[in-house]
Design an enzyme around this catalytic site. Structure first.
Site, PDB file in Angstrom:
ATOM      1  CE1 TYR A 146      10.668   3.493  12.277  1.00 29.89           C
ATOM      2  CE2 TYR A 146      12.717   3.062  13.441  1.00 29.89           C
ATOM      3  CZ  TYR A 146      11.337   2.933  13.342  1.00 29.89           C
ATOM      4  OH  TYR A 146      10.641   2.246  14.311  1.00 29.89           O
ATOM      5  CG  ASP A 241      11.338   0.630   4.355  1.00 33.57           C
ATOM      6  OD1 ASP A 241      11.800   0.743   5.515  1.00 33.57           O
ATOM      7  OD2 ASP A 241      10.112   0.661   4.104  1.00 33.57           O
ATOM      8  CE  LYS A 269       4.853   4.514   7.670  1.00 31.39           C
ATOM      9  NZ  LYS A 269       4.611   5.087   8.985  1.00 31.39           N
TER      10      LYS A 269
HETATM   11  P1  KE4 Z   1       5.930   0.257  11.524  1.00 31.60           P
HETATM   12  O1  KE4 Z   1       6.566  -0.934  12.217  1.00 31.60           O
HETATM   13  O2  KE4 Z   1       5.906   1.479  12.407  1.00 31.60           O
HETATM   14  O3  KE4 Z   1       4.555  -0.065  10.929  1.00 31.60           O
HETATM   15  O4  KE4 Z   1       6.824   0.628  10.258  1.00 31.60           O
HETATM   16  C1  KE4 Z   1       8.190   0.865  10.453  1.00 31.60           C
HETATM   17  C2  KE4 Z   1       8.700   1.678   9.274  1.00 31.60           C
HETATM   18  C3  KE4 Z   1       9.423   1.037   8.293  1.00 31.60           C
HETATM   19  N1  KE4 Z   1       9.900   1.712   7.218  1.00 31.60           N
HETATM   20  C4  KE4 Z   1       9.665   3.039   7.071  1.00 31.60           C
HETATM   21  C5  KE4 Z   1      10.214   3.752   5.885  1.00 31.60           C
HETATM   22  C6  KE4 Z   1       8.919   3.736   8.047  1.00 31.60           C
HETATM   23  O5  KE4 Z   1       8.704   5.066   7.898  1.00 31.60           O
HETATM   24  C7  KE4 Z   1       8.419   3.049   9.162  1.00 31.60           C
HETATM   25  C8  KE4 Z   1       7.637   3.744  10.260  1.00 31.60           C
HETATM   26  N2  KE4 Z   1       7.476   5.142  10.110  1.00 31.60           N
HETATM   27  C9  KE4 Z   1       7.293   5.875  11.346  1.00 31.60           C
HETATM   28  C10 KE4 Z   1       7.309   7.367  10.976  1.00 31.60           C
HETATM   29  N3  KE4 Z   1       8.613   7.884  11.000  1.00 31.60           N
HETATM   30  C11 KE4 Z   1       6.057   5.459  12.058  1.00 31.60           C
HETATM   31  C12 KE4 Z   1       5.677   6.354  13.208  1.00 31.60           C
HETATM   32  C13 KE4 Z   1       6.052   5.776  14.530  1.00 31.60           C
HETATM   33  O6  KE4 Z   1       7.162   5.207  14.665  1.00 31.60           O
HETATM   34  O7  KE4 Z   1       5.220   5.900  15.454  1.00 31.60           O
END
Ligand code: KE4
Length: 443
Positions: A146, A241, A269
């Site tokens: 993701y 990523d 993060k």
């Molecule tokens: P954000 O847009 O949520 O800050 O990041 C997206 C993203 C991009 N790349 C990786 C590898 C990620 O894990 C994420 C977001 N992770 C999720 C957890 N699976 C955030 C939690 C959520 O979606 O509320």
């Protein structure tokens, strides 16, 4: 012992009147595991406390950012100080340069760094950059990885040999999804096949070098090197990523652990220390395509926000501190030992119950699958027993252990989880495995 979530139940119903599904990010709704999500009132150190007063040992850590634990005194103090100088200027500050330099020092492949406000913004921007730089349109991603919720990456493998993408959400045009090819993680043959078919059209491969969005899944020995060699052979860019695994699996991220340098890296993060920050960066000659240095447009009102920069700088400085004496373990050695101790303790409990779980750990990340088969990709992850996981999850929650509310997420240790936290978690796991045993009997 059932949890008293009365106020959270009410809060959830109230929230649903004004917010889609009552949450601002779907996974928080507990739809994957069922039940009502505790609404959190406050957090400190390794603990979060909900509005009914229940205290939990937190292994979500806001999905990765809280590597120092919640409300770390030094982060809080730095933010309090920064607040006195205002909250946002929409003008350059030295704080942005300081964080970019810190990131470059810790991840030297990131020669230039652009700050954004989320991981999604980072991966969205980096794809536009890769397409502009290579003058190609196709992107390759991996099933189960993701990268945020923008159109080009909300795509799943279509039918047919070319694995041409189909939308993974309504609202994503076929025309965009069709430019994204999806292959299985850890399957170099499939990636080679895709490159053999259309390698000259591929702008970039984007991968979670340590995957945390299908549960925690590690790259096979040599896999990342093979991906790197393939992208080089066809002139495609390699994008790591590391939004989640960056600064979680090691101080230098997965690229340091596996010794593979991508062309571009996405972060988020941890670099925001709990405030909204994302970043992307990489080779200078590529990043100089980004406006205003180059023609690729990307912008953001709050990008490089002084509060977010302050939290990120303070966090990175603390996790990269060099110990007083050479014999003293550093932050990552300590957090990795803690994570291994926890995993070992839970595994010992599982063995007592005769469960053959798949346990994965990478630095301060860990995850378990209720499966007696190795989990190496999304297909094998989906073979795990989600019902068993959900039973385990709720049994842990009611004992005050807060895990990610989905089999297909990772768990996170912090630098301030104590030995008592780990002992309590292992003990809670014994009870939870008992509940899983009952679940298995009831089927
Ligand atoms: P954000 O847009 O949520 O800050 O990041 C997206 C993203 C991009 N790349 C990786 C590898 C990620 O894990 C994420 C977001 N992770 C999720 C957890 N699976 C955030 C939690 C959520 O979606 O509320």
């Amino acid at each position: 012992m059932a949890l008293n979530l009365d106020r959270s139940v009410q809060a959830f119903e109230e929230a649903k009147k004004f917010i889609p599904g009552g949450v601002n990010s779907p996974v928080r709704s507990f739809r994957g595991v069922g039940g009502t999500p505790p609404f959190i009132a406050k957090a400190s150190g390794s603990k979060i406390i909900d509005i009914d007063g229940n205290e939990y040992i937190d292994y979500v850590g806001s999905w990765g950012p809280m590597i120092l634990g919640h409300a770390h005194p030094k982060v809080t103090a730095a933010l309090q100080q920064a607040l006195l100088n205002g909250t946002s200027y929409g003008a350059p500050t030295e704080l942005e340069t300081e964080l970019a330099k810190l990131i470059n020092e810790l991840m030297p492949s990131m020669e230039l760094v652009r700050m954004v406000n989320s991981g999604t913004e980072a991966t969205m921007s980096v794809l536009r950059l890769a397409r502009a730089y290579t003058k190609r349109n196709k992107i390759v991603k991996f099933a189960g990885c993701y990268h945020g919720h923008h159109d080009s990456l909300l795509v799943k493998a279509g039918s047919g040999a070319t694995t041409l993408g189909v939308p993974d959400s309504p609202g994503v045009p076929e025309s965009i999804a069709g430019n994204t090819l999806t292959v299985a993680y850890n399957d170099i043959a499939e990636l080679e096949s895709v490159f053999a078919q259309c390698g000259q059209e591929i702008a970039a491969v984007i991968i979670e070098p340590v995957a945390g969005n299908m549960g925690l899944v590690l790259p096979k020995q040599g896999y990342l090197r093979q991906v790197r060699d393939l992208t080089k052979k066809y002139g495609a860019l390699l994008i790591f990523d590391e939004v989640m695994c960056g600064f979680r699996v090691a101080l230098g991220g997965a690229q340091a652990v596996y010794g593979v340098w991508p062309d571009l890296t996405c972060l988020g993060k941890v670099i925001g220390g709990g405030l909204p920050v994302g970043a992307y960066g990489g080779r200078r000659e590529i990043m100089e395509y980004i406006a205003p240095a180059g023609p690729v447009y990307q912008a953001g009102t709050l990008s490089g926000n002084p509060l977010a920069m302050t939290a990120g700088i303070t966090t990175l400085k603390l996790i990269s501190e060099i110990p007083e004496t050479p014999r003293e373990p550093d932050f990552y050695q300590k957090i990795t030992v803690k994570t291994k101790q926890l995993c070992q303790g839970i595994q010992e409990q599982a063995t007592k119950f005769g469960f053959n779980l798949q346990f994965h750990q990478a630095g301060s990340m860990f995850g378990l699958f209720f499966s007696d088969q190795p989990v190496v990709d999304y297909e094998s992850a989906k073979q795990s027993d989600v019902g068993a996981f959900n039973t385990y999850f709720h049994a842990m929650l009611e004992q005050g252990i807060y895990l990610a509310p989905s089999q297909f997420e990772a768990a996170f240790m912090s630098g301030v989880h104590t030995d008592e936290d780990i002992t309590a978690t292992v003990a809670a796991s014994a009870y939870a495995f008992g509940k899983v045993a009952e679940y298995y009997k009831s089927r």
